[in-house]
Design an enzyme around this catalytic site. Structure first.
Site, PDB file in Angstrom:
ATOM      1  N   ARG A  88       0.581  -0.779   0.015  1.00  0.00           N
ATOM      2  CA  ARG A  88      -0.315  -0.406   0.209  1.00  0.00           C
ATOM      3  C   ARG A  88       0.906   1.454  -0.477  1.00  0.00           C
ATOM      4  NH1 ARG A  88      -2.727  -2.673   4.493  1.00  0.00           N
ATOM      5  NH2 ARG A  88      -1.628  -0.612   5.668  1.00  0.00           N
ATOM      6  N   LYS A 232      -9.369  -1.729   0.647  1.00  0.00           N
ATOM      7  CA  LYS A 232      -8.873  -0.818   1.496  1.00  0.00           C
ATOM      8  C   LYS A 232      -9.672   0.795   1.079  1.00  0.00           C
ATOM      9  CE  LYS A 232      -7.421  -3.292   4.578  1.00  0.00           C
ATOM     10  NZ  LYS A 232      -5.960  -4.161   4.824  1.00  0.00           N
ATOM     11  N   HIS A 251     -11.861  -1.761  10.365  1.00  0.00           N
ATOM     12  CA  HIS A 251     -10.544  -3.360   9.960  1.00  0.00           C
ATOM     13  C   HIS A 251      -9.912  -4.049  11.196  1.00  0.00           C
ATOM     14  CE1 HIS A 251      -6.142  -3.538   9.207  1.00  0.00           C
ATOM     15  NE2 HIS A 251      -6.287  -3.551   7.962  1.00  0.00           N
ATOM     16  N   CYS A 275       0.699  -8.197  12.687  1.00  0.00           N
ATOM     17  CA  CYS A 275       0.686  -8.746  13.800  1.00  0.00           C
ATOM     18  C   CYS A 275      -0.142  -9.263  14.326  1.00  0.00           C
ATOM     19  CB  CYS A 275       0.057  -7.141  14.557  1.00  0.00           C
ATOM     20  SG  CYS A 275       0.901  -5.658  14.446  1.00  0.00           S
ATOM     21  N   GLY A 276      -0.361 -10.701  13.822  1.00  0.00           N
ATOM     22  CA  GLY A 276      -1.228 -11.657  13.632  1.00  0.00           C
ATOM     23  C   GLY A 276      -2.474 -11.460  13.655  1.00  0.00           C
ATOM     24  N   SER A 279      -3.757 -15.142  11.245  1.00  0.00           N
ATOM     25  CA  SER A 279      -3.363 -16.099  12.154  1.00  0.00           C
ATOM     26  C   SER A 279      -3.632 -16.484  13.490  1.00  0.00           C
ATOM     27  CB  SER A 279      -1.487 -16.323  12.401  1.00  0.00           C
ATOM     28  OG  SER A 279      -1.423 -14.480  13.042  1.00  0.00           O
ATOM     29  N   ASP A 292      -9.808  -9.849   7.600  1.00  0.00           N
ATOM     30  CA  ASP A 292      -9.592  -7.532   7.649  1.00  0.00           C
ATOM     31  C   ASP A 292     -11.017  -6.827   7.482  1.00  0.00           C
ATOM     32  OD1 ASP A 292      -8.339  -6.176   6.580  1.00  0.00           O
ATOM     33  OD2 ASP A 292      -8.764  -6.128   4.299  1.00  0.00           O
ATOM     34  N   ALA A 388       4.574 -10.563   0.427  1.00  0.00           N
ATOM     35  CA  ALA A 388       4.167 -11.361  -0.886  1.00  0.00           C
ATOM     36  C   ALA A 388       3.143 -12.299  -0.481  1.00  0.00           C
ATOM     37  CB  ALA A 388       4.720 -12.560  -0.995  1.00  0.00           C
ATOM     38  N   ARG A 420       2.073  -3.861  18.091  1.00  0.00           N
ATOM     39  CA  ARG A 420       2.994  -5.185  18.609  1.00  0.00           C
ATOM     40  C   ARG A 420       3.701  -3.648  19.730  1.00  0.00           C
ATOM     41  NH1 ARG A 420       6.625  -7.399  14.250  1.00  0.00           N
ATOM     42  NH2 ARG A 420       5.339  -8.515  12.989  1.00  0.00           N
TER      43      ARG A 420
END
Length: 626
Positions: A88, A232, A251, A275-276, A279, A292, A388, A420
């Protein structure tokens, strides 16, 4: 026949003309005709979302060279963006703001007339000799109070193909909607292309958001975060719409977390990129609704949420078989997947942190790559880019939640905010109240810049509610909207703060393993249902050791030591006071319309920290608060 349809007829096949004419909406016809006049495509393809149309889009993405079907697994393709088009672009993404209007010093903005002139000049004639693809999208479940319709005109078959995987189809929604004028519009062109079919002039990249006309202009870029306009970019427009209508566009991930006796509790979670967030949304044994963007409405005094999208455009770095079994399976079996900016060798995809040996050479976003290759600045090029990505449909995941397309959304039991934060906040904590959570965890969310945005990595910054890059209203207004939304609910979701990136005071090493987040999530689920107690600290309620010890064994079959608990949940007074200072300074310097409650909550947290410091010192074991 209306004049817009008549003007478009010469550029469309009879079948495409018939598809467009079936949408009885003069506003749609006008938008497409004016875009055609501006960009001058040779042909126009109307995607009706019929299977043959969707298959045509995918076939053309490969035929034109924007995607490569060189991977050995059926349905897998790879796309490469240019070397300077890998994330972005904050600097070149601007809000078009009328004279006399000012959003915030923290937001990138340009005079509306100046931006429109510049954007249109950049787009003028760029689609000459190409086909303009028109896609119709439904943001949120179809036929729902959450539904927002959008239309995109693009000359990139890759962008159009990505939208098949990421969004719900919307053509038939436009056919049913009639003369609807309230829809989002996107105009995108990859611009001049190289022989490798990547945008050749990234220095001329322009991304403009015109909230007055609900239109996005994107040019000289292919990277999906800049070019798939409903991601976005349209999110920014949805934030304004939500602000005016009294709901929230966030978000946030959405997931279902199982508790005892197969109880399922839904959570939303705001995490800046890398930032996780993904996951967490994909934790094994739980269900995923989205990773997202979420829309949250007050329905019968309850917060209910939907995933705006129906697919994932995820960061692939560090996805491995052990920690990410669900997405690993999708990425390593046949099925429709678009990889971007990975390494390809002998028809196989490779990425950083995949847990397998990476070849010393292959094809990547810089062309033929070999170990030790350097870019024009003399910096060594990694085998795959840190940013990626993979694009897949949520339907491909084995743990997709059955409520994904529920037009009424799902009821939220909890909301988590995570960034973070190497020094201050503990791994998981619960707010005292809705107001405390919005201010201390949401508006105070801190992170570091990552590879997901162009620019320097590792720079600490405030990222309010993980929405800093996308906010399109004054920042103080956004805080106010969140506070007011919760106050109107009879049943408020509980707000939690999470921090997967806390480091040791002495050695600077991470205090959590990546899998530990599953325990924090399970603890939060039990707190929602008041099934475990907590310890009151100056920054919020934290878990008791005994509860975490049990959960670590149940969830991870791992022995959790008291030593680890004390290291992770020690309250660090100096670091927390410094955090409050940074947050206060940011808002004082950048925001003029902040609700007084923001500073009130920060003041109360500071006073609690100072009181604890006077009693126990700078670093306080959680046991001291029991």
């Amino acid at each position: 026949m209306n004049p817009y349809l008549e003007a478009l007829q010469t550029k469309m096949s009879p079948k495409d003309f018939e598809k467009l004419a079936a949408i009885d909406n003069l506003n749609i016809h006008e938008f497409i005709a004016k875009t055609s006049d501006l960009c001058c495509p040779e042909k126009i393809f109307i995607c009706s979302d019929a299977p043959e149309d969707i298959a045509h889009v995918r076939k053309q993405a490969i035929a034109c060279g924007e995607e490569h079907a060189t991977l050995t697994l059926q349905g897998h393709t790879v796309h490469f963006d240019g070397e300077k088009d890998q994330g972005r672009d904050r600097q070149n993404t601007k809000y078009l703001v009328p004279k006399g209007v000012f959003l915030s010093k923290a937001l990138n903005q340009i005079d509306r007339q100046e931006g429109l002139a510049e954007g249109r000049k950049a787009l003028m004639g760029l689609m000459a000799g190409r086909t303009m693809i028109v896609r119709f999208i439904s943001l949120g479940p179809r036929d729902s109070v959450f539904t927002i319709l959008g239309v995109q005109c693009t000359d990139s078959w890759y962008v159009a193909h990505s939208e098949d995987l990421l969004y719900r189809t919307g053509y038939d929604q436009f056919v049913k909607a009639g003369q609807k004028s309230d829809f989002l519009k996107v105009i995108h062109s990859s611009g001049k292309l190289t022989e490798e079919m990547v945008s050749a002039e990234p220095d001329k990249k322009r991304i403009y958001i015109d909230h007055m006309d609900n239109t996005i202009y994107s040019v000289n870029t292919q990277y999906a975060g800049n070019s798939v306009g409903f991601k976005k970019l349209a999110f920014r427009l949805a934030i304004r719409k939500a602000s005016s209508e009294g709901w929230l566009a966030e978000h946030m991930l959405l997931m279902g977390v199982y508790g005892p006796n197969k109880r399922k509790t839904y959570f939303a979670g705001a995490f800046p990129s890398a930032c996780g967030k993904t996951s967490t949304a994909m934790l094994p044994g739980e269900t995923i609704l989205g990773d997202d963007i979420a829309y949250i409405h007050n329905i019968n005094d309850t917060a209910r949420a939907v995933n705006v999208e129906s697919g994932i455009f995820g960061i692939i770095q560090d996805v491995n078989e052990k920690d990410d079994a669900l997405i690993w399976k999708v990425l390593t079996t046949a099925g429709e997947v678009i990889f971007s900016n990975i390494l390809v060798k002998d028809g196989k995809p490779y990425w950083l942190g995949m847990g397998k040996e990476i070849p010393k050479e292959g094809l990547n976003y810089t062309g033929q790559w070999f170990e030790g290759k350097k870019d024009e600045a003399g910096i060594e090029v990694t085998a795959a880019h840190k940013n990626a990505r993979y694009a897949v449909s949520l339907a491909a995941l084995g743990n997709v939640d059955p409520e994904l397309n529920n037009p009424n959304g799902v009821e939220l039991g909890g909301i988590m905010y995570g960034g973070r934060d190497a020094k201050a906040y503990v791994p998981v904590q619960q707010s005292y109240s809705w107001e405390h959570g919005i201010v201390a965890y949401g508006a105070s969310l801190e992170t570091e810049t990552t590879f997901a945005t162009i620019g320097k990595e590792g720079v600490p910054e405030i990222n309010m509610m993980s929405i800093q890059d996308f906010i399109s209203i004054p920042l103080g207004k956004n805080v106010h909207n969140n506070l007011e939304f919760g106050r109107k609910l009879k049943k408020q979701p509980i707000i939690f703060g999470v921090n997967y990136f806390l480091r040791g005071i002495d050695d600077g090493k991470y205090l959590n393993s990546p899998r530990d987040k599953h325990v924090w999530v399970k603890w939060m689920e039990r707190r929602v249902h008041k099934e475990v107690d907590a310890i009151k600290t100056p920054t919020g309620f934290i878990p008791k050791y005994e509860d975490l010890k049990t959960l670590f064994k149940e969830v991870l079959n791992k022995d959790y030591t008291k030593e680890d608990y004390i290291k992770q949940f020690t309250i660090r007074i100096p670091e927390n006071l410094a955090k409050i200072e940074r947050v206060s300074n940011f808002y004082q310097e950048n925001v003029t319309d902040l609700p007084l409650e923001m500073f009130g909550q920060l003041y109360l947290q500071r006073e609690r920290l100072l009181e604890a410091q006077a009693k126990h010192g700078d670093y306080i074991s959680p046991e001291k608060f029991q």
